[in-house]
Design a protein around this motif. Structure first.
Motif, PDB file in Angstrom:
ATOM      1  N   SER A 118       0.849  -1.181   0.000  1.00  0.00           N
ATOM      2  CA  SER A 118       0.000   0.000   0.000  1.00  0.00           C
ATOM      3  C   SER A 118       0.891   1.239   0.000  1.00  0.00           C
ATOM      4  O   SER A 118       1.975   1.235   0.576  1.00  0.00           O
ATOM      5  N   VAL A 119       0.412   2.295  -0.665  1.00  0.00           N
ATOM      6  CA  VAL A 119       1.187   3.526  -0.799  1.00  0.00           C
ATOM      7  C   VAL A 119       0.294   4.715  -0.448  1.00  0.00           C
ATOM      8  O   VAL A 119      -0.744   4.924  -1.061  1.00  0.00           O
ATOM      9  N   GLY A 120       0.716   5.489   0.544  1.00  0.00           N
ATOM     10  CA  GLY A 120      -0.025   6.678   0.936  1.00  0.00           C
ATOM     11  C   GLY A 120       0.430   7.905   0.176  1.00  0.00           C
ATOM     12  O   GLY A 120       1.582   8.010  -0.245  1.00  0.00           O
ATOM     13  N   GLU A 133       8.585   2.943  -9.379  1.00  0.00           N
ATOM     14  CA  GLU A 133       7.474   2.678 -10.284  1.00  0.00           C
ATOM     15  C   GLU A 133       6.152   2.625  -9.524  1.00  0.00           C
ATOM     16  O   GLU A 133       5.145   3.219  -9.954  1.00  0.00           O
ATOM     17  N   MET A 134       6.130   1.916  -8.396  1.00  0.00           N
ATOM     18  CA  MET A 134       4.891   1.794  -7.629  1.00  0.00           C
ATOM     19  C   MET A 134       4.462   3.149  -7.062  1.00  0.00           C
ATOM     20  O   MET A 134       3.266   3.494  -7.074  1.00  0.00           O
ATOM     21  N   GLN A 135       5.391   3.936  -6.586  1.00  0.00           N
ATOM     22  CA  GLN A 135       5.052   5.258  -6.068  1.00  0.00           C
ATOM     23  C   GLN A 135       4.539   6.172  -7.181  1.00  0.00           C
ATOM     24  O   GLN A 135       3.596   6.947  -6.959  1.00  0.00           O
ATOM     25  N   GLY A 164      -4.705  10.138   0.766  1.00  0.00           N
ATOM     26  CA  GLY A 164      -5.362   8.923   0.312  1.00  0.00           C
ATOM     27  C   GLY A 164      -4.365   7.777   0.347  1.00  0.00           C
ATOM     28  O   GLY A 164      -3.198   7.945   0.715  1.00  0.00           O
ATOM     29  N   ARG A 165      -4.845   6.608  -0.045  1.00  0.00           N
ATOM     30  CA  ARG A 165      -3.987   5.417  -0.030  1.00  0.00           C
ATOM     31  C   ARG A 165      -4.348   4.551  -1.222  1.00  0.00           C
ATOM     32  O   ARG A 165      -5.533   4.335  -1.506  1.00  0.00           O
ATOM     33  N   ILE A 166      -3.305   4.040  -1.900  1.00  0.00           N
ATOM     34  CA  ILE A 166      -3.498   3.217  -3.080  1.00  0.00           C
ATOM     35  C   ILE A 166      -2.928   1.828  -2.791  1.00  0.00           C
ATOM     36  O   ILE A 166      -1.803   1.710  -2.290  1.00  0.00           O
ATOM     37  N   ASP A 167      -3.691   0.776  -3.113  1.00  0.00           N
ATOM     38  CA  ASP A 167      -3.306  -0.596  -2.780  1.00  0.00           C
ATOM     39  C   ASP A 167      -2.852  -1.358  -4.024  1.00  0.00           C
ATOM     40  O   ASP A 167      -3.419  -1.192  -5.111  1.00  0.00           O
ATOM     41  N   TYR A 222       0.177  -4.594  -9.987  1.00  0.00           N
ATOM     42  CA  TYR A 222      -1.260  -4.482 -10.227  1.00  0.00           C
ATOM     43  C   TYR A 222      -1.858  -3.511  -9.200  1.00  0.00           C
ATOM     44  O   TYR A 222      -1.710  -3.711  -7.991  1.00  0.00           O
ATOM     45  N   CYS A 223      -2.532  -2.501  -9.666  1.00  0.00           N
ATOM     46  CA  CYS A 223      -3.237  -1.595  -8.761  1.00  0.00           C
ATOM     47  C   CYS A 223      -4.606  -2.190  -8.454  1.00  0.00           C
ATOM     48  O   CYS A 223      -5.368  -2.526  -9.374  1.00  0.00           O
ATOM     49  N   ILE A 224      -4.915  -2.318  -7.186  1.00  0.00           N
ATOM     50  CA  ILE A 224      -6.173  -2.951  -6.766  1.00  0.00           C
ATOM     51  C   ILE A 224      -7.283  -1.914  -6.594  1.00  0.00           C
ATOM     52  O   ILE A 224      -8.363  -2.027  -7.159  1.00  0.00           O
ATOM     53  N   GLU A 225      -7.001  -0.883  -5.796  1.00  0.00           N
ATOM     54  CA  GLU A 225      -8.029   0.123  -5.539  1.00  0.00           C
ATOM     55  C   GLU A 225      -7.425   1.324  -4.844  1.00  0.00           C
ATOM     56  O   GLU A 225      -6.263   1.299  -4.418  1.00  0.00           O
TER      57      GLU A 225
END
Length: 338
Positions: A220-222, A267-269, A285-288, A298-301
């Motif tokens: 997860s990335v905030g 890349e993920m950030q 926000g936060r991206i999973d 893979y970005c989940i939500e």
């Protein structure tokens, strides 16, 4: 400042919200603010202003522990004379007489954009994303379509409604389309488990999202303002990062910063910030994500109102870059007022 922390409500994530709200309130109290924690559904009867409610219900400290099962909302409605209005008595006038409302809500109208639109109409300042970003992030299908159309890899999916008749094959991940905290989410390894999972998901949403099962590591990335926070890796001791593993102490190992190659980290950030902007999210926000064995991301939500207990993911990430929990809550208020 006079700050209302709105929590609770008629959401399946009610308990998580009350826990987040309590901790947010305590943090803001430590910063010298007058803080009133208020349940969106219950409100405070007989109070026509912040000052009245604060004098009667304000505390020096708030506490709430999340049970290991989702709340019984029908029982709550019965206990309140079968009232289904999701905004409680005097909530609006109390909020109108505060300087800002900190949204400690999760799920339901608190996260799908409806409450944000209502607060806008009533001239109430609040924290976080507006109604548009909240709506886009909460609707998993819409957010996945936006991601896919903008070159962001996300697990393949199909959509069914309550009366589905199409054939879908396991293994798969079954999710209610517009719920959070992994409530109603199941991983089905065979057809029997798949049909059972769909029946469970129907309890929470009329529209069900069926995703391909991706085997890999969970991250997860905030995002805070325009700052992308360090990545956190989630390693549940059993199963996946579901409701119980999220909120019961010791159920999941959380490692931040995640142990990833620099190129994967960057890349993920970068994807996290791109999704944050595509969905019109604001303030935080936060991206999973999932990362498979071949290092495909893979970005989940996306989460427009991520959990805000001190041990929640975003506060842990912020701490790594020197932003403690109290400072994080204050920064969210400051960014929102801008």
């Amino acid at each position: 400042m006079k700050i209302v922390v709105l929590a609770g409500g008629l959401s399946d994530e009610r308990d998580v919200s009350l826990s987040s709200g309590s901790q947010i309130a305590n943090a803001l109290i430590s910063k010298g603010h007058q803080v009133l924690l208020m349940d969106l559904y219950l409100g405070y009867k007989g109070c026509e202003s912040f000052d009245q409610a604060y004098a009667k219900y304000g505390r020096e400290e708030y506490q709430y522990k999340v049970p290991n099962v989702a709340p019984d909302l029908q029982q709550l409605i019965r206990e309140n004379d079968h009232r289904e209005n999701e905004i409680g008595e005097q909530v609006i006038p109390i909020c109108q007489t505060a300087d800002i409302v900190f949204l400690g809500l999760h799920g339901g109208i608190g996260e799908n954009g409806k409450l944000q639109a209502f607060l806008d109409l009533n001239g109430i300042h609040y924290t976080g994303s507006g109604y548009k970003g909240s709506l886009l992030a909460m609707d998993k299908i819409v957010s996945k379509e936006i991601m896919a159309n903008n070159g962001i890899k996300t697990p393949k999916w199909s959509v069914i409604n309550r009366d589905h008749s199409e054939t879908i094959k396991a293994p798969a991940v079954v999710k209610p389309n517009d719920n959070g905290s992994s409530i109603g989410v199941k991983i089905a390894e065979n057809q029997t488990e798949l049909e059972a999972a769909i029946e469970i998901a129907k309890q929470y949403s009329d529209t069900i999202l069926i995703e391909e099962k991706i085997i890999g590591r969970e991250f997860s990335v905030g995002v805070l303002g325009e700052q992308v926070l360090p990545i956190i890796e989630l390693i549940p001791k059993q199963g996946f990062y579901d409701y119980e593993n999220k909120y019961q102490a010791g159920a999941t190992e959380e490692i931040t910063p995640a142990q990833l190659e620099d190129s994967l980290t960057q890349e993920m950030q970068a994807i996290a910030l791109k999704v944050f902007r595509l969905l019109d999210l604001k303030v935080y926000g936060r991206i999973d994500f999932l990362l498979d064995d071949e290092n495909h991301i893979y970005c989940i939500e996306a989460n427009s109102l991520p959990g805000m207990t001190p041990t929640s993911l975003l506060p842990q990430e912020a701490k790594v870059v020197g932003i403690d929990y109290e400072a994080l809550c204050q920064q969210i208020v400051d960014l929102s007022l801008q």
